[in-house]
Design an enzyme around this catalytic site. Sequence first.
Site, PDB file in Angstrom:
ATOM      1  N   CYS A 154      48.531  78.559  21.907  1.00 21.42           N
ATOM      2  CA  CYS A 154      49.012  79.942  22.033  1.00 21.42           C
ATOM      3  C   CYS A 154      49.255  80.543  20.645  1.00 21.42           C
ATOM      4  O   CYS A 154      48.315  80.774  19.909  1.00 21.42           O
ATOM      5  CB  CYS A 154      50.260  79.997  22.917  1.00 21.42           C
ATOM      6  SG  CYS A 154      50.608  81.666  23.494  1.00 21.42           S
ATOM      7  N   HIS A 181      48.693  77.069  27.892  1.00 21.16           N
ATOM      8  CA  HIS A 181      49.761  76.140  27.532  1.00 21.16           C
ATOM      9  C   HIS A 181      49.680  74.843  28.337  1.00 21.16           C
ATOM     10  O   HIS A 181      50.259  74.778  29.420  1.00 21.16           O
ATOM     11  CB  HIS A 181      51.123  76.782  27.834  1.00 21.16           C
ATOM     12  CG  HIS A 181      51.585  77.767  26.818  1.00 21.16           C
ATOM     13  ND1 HIS A 181      52.216  77.390  25.651  1.00 21.16           N
ATOM     14  CD2 HIS A 181      51.520  79.110  26.785  1.00 21.16           C
ATOM     15  CE1 HIS A 181      52.527  78.477  24.945  1.00 21.16           C
ATOM     16  NE2 HIS A 181      52.113  79.529  25.619  1.00 21.16           N
ATOM     17  N   GLU A 196      51.330  72.170  27.871  1.00 22.36           N
ATOM     18  CA  GLU A 196      52.654  71.552  28.025  1.00 22.36           C
ATOM     19  C   GLU A 196      53.458  72.221  29.136  1.00 22.36           C
ATOM     20  O   GLU A 196      54.466  71.686  29.567  1.00 22.36           O
ATOM     21  CB  GLU A 196      53.404  71.570  26.691  1.00 22.36           C
ATOM     22  CG  GLU A 196      54.109  72.864  26.328  1.00 22.36           C
ATOM     23  CD  GLU A 196      53.182  73.981  25.849  1.00 22.36           C
ATOM     24  OE1 GLU A 196      51.953  73.835  25.948  1.00 22.36           O
ATOM     25  OE2 GLU A 196      53.699  75.020  25.390  1.00 22.36           O
TER      26      GLU A 196
END
Lengths: 269, 970
Positions: free
Chosen positions: A95, A223, A225
């Site tokens: 990002c 993302h 994660e």
Amino acid sequence: MTASVLILSGYGLNCEEETLYAFEYAGLKGRIRHINDLIENPKELDDVQVLAVPGGFSYGDDTGSGNAFAQKMKLALWEPVRRFVERDTLTIGICNGCQIVANLGLVPGINKKYGERLVAVTYNMTARYQCRWIDLSINDNSDSPWLQGGGTMHIPVAHGEGRFMMDETTLKSLKDSNQVAISYIKPDGSTAGGEFPYNPNGSTADIAGITDESGRVLALMPHPERGMFTWQRDDYHELKDQAAREGKELPEESDGMRLFRNAARYFAS
Amino acid sequence: MAYRIEVLGHQEDGRALRIQKALDAKGAEVCVRVVDVYTSEHPAANDKPFRSTLANPVVQSVNTLPDDFDWALEIGFLPGVTDNIGHTAEELLRLSSNDNSDNETACYSSRLYLIKGPVSREDVQALAYDLSNRLIQRATIKSRAEFKKDGGMEAVLPKVHLDNKGAVADEIELEISDQALEALGRQGIENEDGSRRGPLGLSLLYLQAIRDYFKKEGRNAKDIELETLAQTWSEHCKHTIFASPIDEVQDGLYRHYIKRATNEIREKRGDDDICVSVFSDNAGGIIFDENYLICDKVETHNSPSALDPFGGAITGIVGVNRDCMGFGLGAKPVINRYGFCFADPRSNPKYFRDPKGADPMLSPAHILNGVVAGVESGGNCSGIPTPQGFVYFDDRFAGKPLVFVGTIGLIPRTINGKPAHIKKARPGDKIVMAGGRVGRDGIHGATFSSVALDEGSPATAVQIGDPITQKKMSDALIKEIRDKGWYSAITDNGAGGLSSSVGEMAGQSGGFHVALESVPLKYPGMAPWETWISESQERMTLAVPPEHTDALIAFLARRGVEATVIGTYTDSGRAQVSWHGETIMDLSMDFLHDGIPETPLKTTFTRGGTTEPKLEEKSDYGPDLLAMMGRLNICSKEFIATQYDHEVQAGSVLKPLQGPGRVYAETSITKPVLSSPKGVILSQALFPRYSDIDSAAMAAAGLDLAVRNIIAAGGDIKHTALLDNFCWCSSDEPERLGQLKRAVTAIYDLAVKYETPFISGKDSMFNDFKGYDASGKAIKVSAPPTLLVSSIGVIDDVRKSVSLAPKAPGDLVYLLGTTKDELGGSEYYDHLKHLGSNVPETDGHQNLRLYKLLGRATRDRLIASALSVGLGGLGVALAKKAIAGQMGLDITLPDTGLSKAALLFSESTGRVVVTVAPQNRKAFERNFKGYEHCHMIGSVAFSENLTIRNFAKVKTSMLDSAYKLPLKGY
């Protein structure tokens, strides 16, 4: 060997903790370093195998997202960073980290020329921040260590400036060398074709992430994660209910974890 | 010499496309180019190294404007307004030129729009109005010819020039007539030239007490002393209305009802008490698990948002983040929430601040867009997820919108072996101010001045938050410094600035001395009283033992954060401020904090809504249902949910948009500790319109729904706490105070019944707009008396959470709770332009029975989906479920003798619609054995219709578009 990851923080980066959690869960050792501390002691990069530039809002996206942080790195940390990526290491920009890595010219690094800005990651076509779950296809022909196993991923994006732009020559070169690593697709697996919301930002050729030539540097807007566990998913309650009816246990891990596991595997082998 | 650097964006810049779209919608086909402009006097600003840091060569070019445009519109900031982009450019200038001196490196940002197409100057002016706010920004328009003639746009350096003459403390004579004292309170201290400094907001009674105090001290007051007392004694800080004796309630509404409710619940709970720190700190804290506490605070930022929607809202959200950072020794902000009350953005009432109609209020759409963007910027930039919120519409919010912002924080229960929620400034501790510098921002809160802002009066009314400066400070303090034990106490600088933060913390040590000249300023020339009460953002105040000050300040410097010792906490019993060695304030701490005279209040109450309308029964309620789904208070607010990052920190479990049909939900669940199975459940509820009938019903309904939503999502009522935010109007009128007293009494009763303690609250008592209509007639627009109840709960295991979307065809649909003839104040009546009389009354005893049973069913994992019945009643709840699941429902409502309209749209509280898998039916019904209000009303259908037999049959897809269309374009 257990590889070590260094995750940058400071000036508005904000995903360092969950990114560290992801790497540690996958079996790496990790530490968070404020950019100013790393500038004071750049030798630290010699001791780690993975560099992660996490998501966030460095400098509030002022002067273009990722730009100011990249300029700071370029002016104060360029040589150590260049030496780091030229070693057999892994680098990931997620990002805001993706925008920083692109502004630094660590991707696409055509002809191994790191440092040249060839792609821009700029304002969404909607000119609106978009936080939503999207579907991604991994380029099967990419030999990036990050993307081993290929397939598709369902993880979120959250950005106001995620639109990859570049000139035709660069695009062709990226395609030819399989550096277009991750693309937005529709849930049925077909290409997003620039259509909102499947392609959430109007990105050229539905690009969600690219690598350098070696594949060791990955820059992606989504993302992983935030989609590493099943309970994080937007369809978690549907999956959970279905599993209960079938008397099954839901897997703990979800698509995003694959990237972090791949990093661990790369250094384990 | 000023240099202008013009960075031209590419042709398909999303920001340009959006403006093109807006102009296209008005019928003009145009092409817009966006140019980011930076202006600076530093010689290096003209050099390539700096310029190349500002432009990405792939999509931008520097100082090469295209020639084919018809209009140029430039928007930049007025002097003194926070310019975040300018600050970043300045940092790049310092980096690229290696200039770390005190040279003038300031950079100023502005944005130039080049417009090509058939638009008039008026059209461009209208665009400028939409894109800017004249309170804080300048807009310059040039035709192509003018642009050519002038050789482009001017290089503007919006520097602040202040006359240093003002930088002294003035003596104020208080031995004056009552009339003059009243004028002093209302209009503020008089300047030499006869102008006034803005309202002190001190009543005659208060000023008489202050006069008597200084008489005893044997001297005149200084301006800074009066300003300090005005801040400390303000409604905003002292909550005088909630503290004053009211009718027979001698100890006031807050102590007698709100605080007493919590005390009684805590006592009853004994060892099961979840409260840890309530009402005493910047936020309220409860137990999360054996290792952590969570704290919660909800603030309002209504008046500033009416003036500058973006600035007001961003300042609100980053301000409440600081409340969380100022909880105990400093909690990490882990979740944000929001709630907005607006007028219909499609309406455009003509309200003015002046009788001549020269000073218009911002339109509802302008306010909505600005507020939404302000919280977006503040929350997203700070890296705090914003999963939960709401928007409520009523045209009486045209005068003042309500802007609620909340932050939940996480803090270890103990730090270095000591309870983390306890802190105390000790005598001898240094007073350290950290974060941003002090300017004239926000002096006297948001006092509006109709005088155009110029160089001499930099935007004092408005503040703009700088989330990145705050983020740097927050990360350094909370994540790195806190656990080193370098400070004894911390609090934020909000309302009243240093006067309030230092004054409050000094209550613990017993006094303070501040050397005001050591406070770092944004620009020279500020008067000492201004420095002292300025509400400049992004600042925390710390109490630091002298042996740690150097280490703390040096550490913050390495993180790019400025911190300064500005004084010492003492035990002198005096509040002392000096200015270059001269004492300019010396008040007794007792007088400062407890000298405020009591003002007993009297109330009256009249119930509204005397009659019920007589409605014809319809054969088909399909059209009504579709119309209801499109009502502003019911339709989807997806455009906000997707703009607010709810996934950052990676803990989002139950999201703002639920089910494949993406229904905008009222409840969220977030894991603040990734390795723990526990989650934080949040919800909020309010029913402003019910106040038109009875404010007690309004308040109880809000509290009930805020609690019920927690239970429906899988929470435990025993681990649920509440926050109250009263947004009232005209609180100097006995009738409004009567409504207030009724509301407070009602929530005392219900909270004690549910055993859900209040842990924090805030009030905003004068949400009135006094101005003029288009004909110059004086008008007053008052927000309806509104209580927002925010709930926070802990769920033991997020695997037991329940979303609102039905999961599978064939599942059974149950209605839990009783539907009564309670359409008074409902969305349905409002749709039909009625108020009615039968406002929903909340039966706490019956509801609690249900919540306990439902909680058990959820823990036993018997529920496939659950949705509270709220605005719009059962019909709307069923439609939302159909949309969320993208499924049909086949429903048969039991005949209970109620009218069809009441069955479908009554807003009776305490109800939940759940779906249950057939294999769980037996266990589910056994769970509710003996509970008479568990009704099986149908099933999730294998069809594409919501069928409510004898009422309506509507395609789910039609409900879906009715629900999603109204605000889609925002």
